[in-house]
Design a protein around this motif. Sequence first.
Motif, PDB file in Angstrom:
ATOM      1  N   VAL A 198       0.848  -1.320  -0.037  1.00  0.00           N
ATOM      2  CA  VAL A 198      -0.063  -0.043   0.001  1.00  0.00           C
ATOM      3  C   VAL A 198       0.773   1.237  -0.044  1.00  0.00           C
ATOM      4  CG1 VAL A 198      -1.857   1.304   1.180  1.00  0.00           C
ATOM      5  CG2 VAL A 198      -1.890  -0.897   0.945  1.00  0.00           C
ATOM      6  N   ALA A 199       1.840   1.167   0.975  1.00  0.00           N
ATOM      7  CA  ALA A 199       2.938   2.486   1.062  1.00  0.00           C
ATOM      8  C   ALA A 199       3.432   2.595  -0.304  1.00  0.00           C
ATOM      9  CB  ALA A 199       3.737   2.209   2.073  1.00  0.00           C
ATOM     10  N   ALA A 200       3.884   1.601  -1.047  1.00  0.00           N
ATOM     11  CA  ALA A 200       4.447   1.806  -2.224  1.00  0.00           C
ATOM     12  C   ALA A 200       3.556   2.471  -3.685  1.00  0.00           C
ATOM     13  CB  ALA A 200       5.250   0.345  -2.633  1.00  0.00           C
ATOM     14  N   ARG A 201       2.335   1.762  -3.397  1.00  0.00           N
ATOM     15  CA  ARG A 201       1.515   2.161  -4.611  1.00  0.00           C
ATOM     16  C   ARG A 201       0.987   3.481  -4.376  1.00  0.00           C
ATOM     17  NH1 ARG A 201      -0.726  -2.741  -3.456  1.00  0.00           N
ATOM     18  NH2 ARG A 201      -2.680  -1.444  -2.816  1.00  0.00           N
ATOM     19  N   CYS A 202       0.604   3.815  -3.364  1.00  0.00           N
ATOM     20  CA  CYS A 202      -0.037   5.079  -2.896  1.00  0.00           C
ATOM     21  C   CYS A 202       0.714   6.327  -2.294  1.00  0.00           C
ATOM     22  CB  CYS A 202      -1.115   4.804  -1.760  1.00  0.00           C
ATOM     23  SG  CYS A 202      -2.499   3.179  -2.292  1.00  0.00           S
ATOM     24  N   GLY A 203       1.931   6.121  -2.202  1.00  0.00           N
ATOM     25  CA  GLY A 203       2.843   7.120  -1.791  1.00  0.00           C
ATOM     26  C   GLY A 203       2.627   7.521  -0.496  1.00  0.00           C
ATOM     27  N   LEU A 204       3.378   6.872   0.754  1.00  0.00           N
ATOM     28  CA  LEU A 204       3.124   6.909   2.041  1.00  0.00           C
ATOM     29  C   LEU A 204       4.383   6.621   2.718  1.00  0.00           C
ATOM     30  CD1 LEU A 204       0.850   7.278   4.457  1.00  0.00           C
ATOM     31  CD2 LEU A 204       0.895   4.824   4.278  1.00  0.00           C
ATOM     32  N   TRP A 205       4.710   7.384   3.728  1.00  0.00           N
ATOM     33  CA  TRP A 205       5.894   7.014   4.526  1.00  0.00           C
ATOM     34  C   TRP A 205       5.189   6.189   5.621  1.00  0.00           C
ATOM     35  CZ3 TRP A 205      10.942   8.439   4.139  1.00  0.00           C
ATOM     36  CH2 TRP A 205      11.280   9.545   3.291  1.00  0.00           C
ATOM     37  N   ILE A 206       6.200   5.155   6.211  1.00  0.00           N
ATOM     38  CA  ILE A 206       6.096   4.464   7.267  1.00  0.00           C
ATOM     39  C   ILE A 206       7.038   4.319   8.123  1.00  0.00           C
ATOM     40  CG2 ILE A 206       5.975   1.727   7.954  1.00  0.00           C
ATOM     41  CD1 ILE A 206       5.119   1.022   4.972  1.00  0.00           C
ATOM     42  N   VAL A 207       6.705   4.507   9.688  1.00  0.00           N
ATOM     43  CA  VAL A 207       7.588   4.682  10.604  1.00  0.00           C
ATOM     44  C   VAL A 207       7.464   3.494  11.252  1.00  0.00           C
ATOM     45  CG1 VAL A 207       8.147   6.171  12.451  1.00  0.00           C
ATOM     46  CG2 VAL A 207       7.387   7.216  10.875  1.00  0.00           C
ATOM     47  N   GLU A 208       8.483   2.710  11.329  1.00  0.00           N
ATOM     48  CA  GLU A 208       8.489   1.314  11.897  1.00  0.00           C
ATOM     49  C   GLU A 208       9.119   1.346  13.378  1.00  0.00           C
ATOM     50  OE1 GLU A 208       9.465  -3.400  10.734  1.00  0.00           O
ATOM     51  OE2 GLU A 208      10.120  -1.833   9.286  1.00  0.00           O
ATOM     52  N   GLU A 230      10.547  -2.759  -2.186  1.00  0.00           N
ATOM     53  CA  GLU A 230       9.593  -1.624  -2.901  1.00  0.00           C
ATOM     54  C   GLU A 230       9.273  -0.508  -1.797  1.00  0.00           C
ATOM     55  OE1 GLU A 230       5.766  -3.176  -3.452  1.00  0.00           O
ATOM     56  OE2 GLU A 230       5.799  -4.418  -1.459  1.00  0.00           O
ATOM     57  N   VAL A 231       9.616  -0.723  -0.406  1.00  0.00           N
ATOM     58  CA  VAL A 231       9.537   0.615   0.421  1.00  0.00           C
ATOM     59  C   VAL A 231      10.807   1.090   1.005  1.00  0.00           C
ATOM     60  CG1 VAL A 231       7.030   0.207   0.713  1.00  0.00           C
ATOM     61  CG2 VAL A 231       8.733  -0.934   2.101  1.00  0.00           C
ATOM     62  N   ARG A 232      11.964   0.733   0.469  1.00  0.00           N
ATOM     63  CA  ARG A 232      13.356   1.068   1.017  1.00  0.00           C
ATOM     64  C   ARG A 232      13.577   2.484   1.215  1.00  0.00           C
ATOM     65  NH1 ARG A 232      17.718  -3.369   0.981  1.00  0.00           N
ATOM     66  NH2 ARG A 232      16.475  -5.087   1.573  1.00  0.00           N
ATOM     67  N   ASP A 233      12.809   3.181   0.055  1.00  0.00           N
ATOM     68  CA  ASP A 233      12.914   4.753  -0.055  1.00  0.00           C
ATOM     69  C   ASP A 233      11.839   5.403   0.908  1.00  0.00           C
ATOM     70  OD1 ASP A 233      10.663   4.147  -1.399  1.00  0.00           O
ATOM     71  OD2 ASP A 233      10.987   5.656  -2.963  1.00  0.00           O
ATOM     72  N   ARG A 234      11.077   4.717   1.777  1.00  0.00           N
ATOM     73  CA  ARG A 234      10.023   5.317   2.295  1.00  0.00           C
ATOM     74  C   ARG A 234       9.709   4.934   3.550  1.00  0.00           C
ATOM     75  NH1 ARG A 234       5.887   5.095  -2.253  1.00  0.00           N
ATOM     76  NH2 ARG A 234       7.652   5.443  -3.164  1.00  0.00           N
ATOM     77  N   VAL A 235      10.515   4.056   4.202  1.00  0.00           N
ATOM     78  CA  VAL A 235      10.533   3.503   5.710  1.00  0.00           C
ATOM     79  C   VAL A 235      11.451   4.018   6.459  1.00  0.00           C
ATOM     80  CG1 VAL A 235      10.459   1.335   7.188  1.00  0.00           C
ATOM     81  CG2 VAL A 235       9.210   1.324   4.883  1.00  0.00           C
ATOM     82  N   VAL A 236      10.927   4.496   7.588  1.00  0.00           N
ATOM     83  CA  VAL A 236      11.960   4.760   8.610  1.00  0.00           C
ATOM     84  C   VAL A 236      12.042   3.776   9.882  1.00  0.00           C
ATOM     85  CG1 VAL A 236      12.716   6.560  10.576  1.00  0.00           C
ATOM     86  CG2 VAL A 236      11.590   7.224   8.256  1.00  0.00           C
ATOM     87  N   LEU A 237      13.111   3.356  10.263  1.00  0.00           N
ATOM     88  CA  LEU A 237      13.143   2.257  11.262  1.00  0.00           C
ATOM     89  C   LEU A 237      13.754   2.805  12.449  1.00  0.00           C
ATOM     90  CD1 LEU A 237      12.684  -0.919  11.977  1.00  0.00           C
ATOM     91  CD2 LEU A 237      15.168  -1.229  11.246  1.00  0.00           C
ATOM     92  N   LEU A 238      13.028   2.389  13.667  1.00  0.00           N
ATOM     93  CA  LEU A 238      13.405   3.266  15.044  1.00  0.00           C
ATOM     94  C   LEU A 238      14.122   1.999  15.744  1.00  0.00           C
ATOM     95  CD1 LEU A 238      10.540   5.792  15.892  1.00  0.00           C
ATOM     96  CD2 LEU A 238      12.759   6.051  14.086  1.00  0.00           C
ATOM     97  N   GLY A 239      14.923   2.192  16.486  1.00  0.00           N
ATOM     98  CA  GLY A 239      15.483   1.184  17.609  1.00  0.00           C
ATOM     99  C   GLY A 239      15.927   1.774  18.789  1.00  0.00           C
ATOM    100  N   SER A 240      16.132   1.123  19.742  1.00  0.00           N
ATOM    101  CA  SER A 240      16.599   1.640  20.990  1.00  0.00           C
ATOM    102  C   SER A 240      17.490   0.465  21.917  1.00  0.00           C
ATOM    103  CB  SER A 240      15.324   1.928  21.741  1.00  0.00           C
ATOM    104  OG  SER A 240      15.285   2.458  23.136  1.00  0.00           O
ATOM    105  N   PHE A 241      18.115   1.030  22.744  1.00  0.00           N
ATOM    106  CA  PHE A 241      18.900   0.304  23.698  1.00  0.00           C
ATOM    107  C   PHE A 241      17.928   0.032  25.177  1.00  0.00           C
ATOM    108  CE2 PHE A 241      23.070   0.962  21.586  1.00  0.00           C
ATOM    109  CZ  PHE A 241      23.075  -0.514  21.085  1.00  0.00           C
TER     110      PHE A 241
END
Length: 418
Positions: A198-208, A230-241
């Motif tokens: 959906v994010a790839a087809r419709c134009g949407l950032w994903i915050v994961e 397909e979403v490498r240019d529009r996903v932000v991956l968050l991590g934490s210690f």
Amino acid sequence: MTVPTFASVPPLAAWARSVGGSPVRDILAVTARPEVINFAGGLPAPELFDAEGIADAFRAVLDEVPERALQYSTTEGEPVLRTALAERMSARGLATGADDVLVTTGSQQALSLLATALIEPGDTVLVESPCYLAALQAFGFAGARVVAVPGDDEGPDPVALEDLVVRERPKLLYTVPTFQNPTGRTMSPGRRAAVASVAARCGLWIVEDDPYGELRFEGERVPWIASHEEVRDRVVLLGSFSKVMAPGLRLGWLRAPGALRRACAVAKQAADLHTPTVNQLAAARYLADRDLDAHVRRVAGVYGERRDAMLAGLADALPEGSTWTRPEGGMFLWARLPSSYDTTALLPQVVTRDVAYVPGAPFYAGEPDRSTLRLCFVTQTPQEIGEGLRRLGEAFRAAQVHVQGARGQVRAQVPAQA
């Protein structure tokens, strides 16, 4: 003598006047008494911190490179830590370089930076239902219009998501796909692929957001949404210690496409210049000298035993007709009582029995389900969990149902003298 007059000071910003505090923080303030068995918090078990290993890492850094550890650093983060984080993500199937990573002061700061970089007042943000409470706050502070995506036990429904993207033209979807806070649920690989599509087809950032993903005590690891090509240019991956090393270090990170990552770095420079250098170098030293994965496995083993203790006692503690999740990892499970129960109304009297939970209502961006509640199972021993559930069961059994209105609607309430 003339009495001087003074004009009033200018008011607070509109967001500060309109947004309240955290309901969870308010609950924790009330339940801070040591005799309370507190299922309300979201804190890792402090007795499981590797205090010795972390202390050794700090000593080594301060002994060997004190002039560097105590100095200002770059906004993007210490290169040695960014390299170590990139290597950990690459080893888990997401090819990452050090330059893809921005170190943040906890992953909560990453949410604030993303809100600053992406959201204009009035923009629409899509979230899960229910949703991590502090994300709702971050987006609310930015002036976003927050809309919940209908979903099921696996998370957001892809069909409903696409309909909302087409109709609302949102900036982003925020999701915690693995051991979600507050429900503990995990998106299946198929659901993740559908959301990515959906994010790839419709134009949407994903915050994961993935603060809990390493705390798995059964089942197989599910790849990140960010790993879908397909979403490498529009996903932000968050991590934490915070959940795997120690929250007091205040170390998180985001992995994002270049332009967005640079915008977040500019926002961070204005916020705090950089995350504390000594903490970054100590974490990097810990990763070099210790086996964090082995430590996490030990922690997850203990958490699994505590989850099992909670699951074993829920049927006796909760009212007949209740349902609950069975998380494969993380820190939380989610319960839904019969619709006659309002867990917010019940909480004050439940706390008089020296036990506490978090009502589910604050976790909803839209109409809340007031019969829900979140339970954290990691901070107490199995014995304490059993006692806490016994107290919780007594509180719910003391609730009496009052019929209200001509339609026979009911709300479960605790008698004032219970």
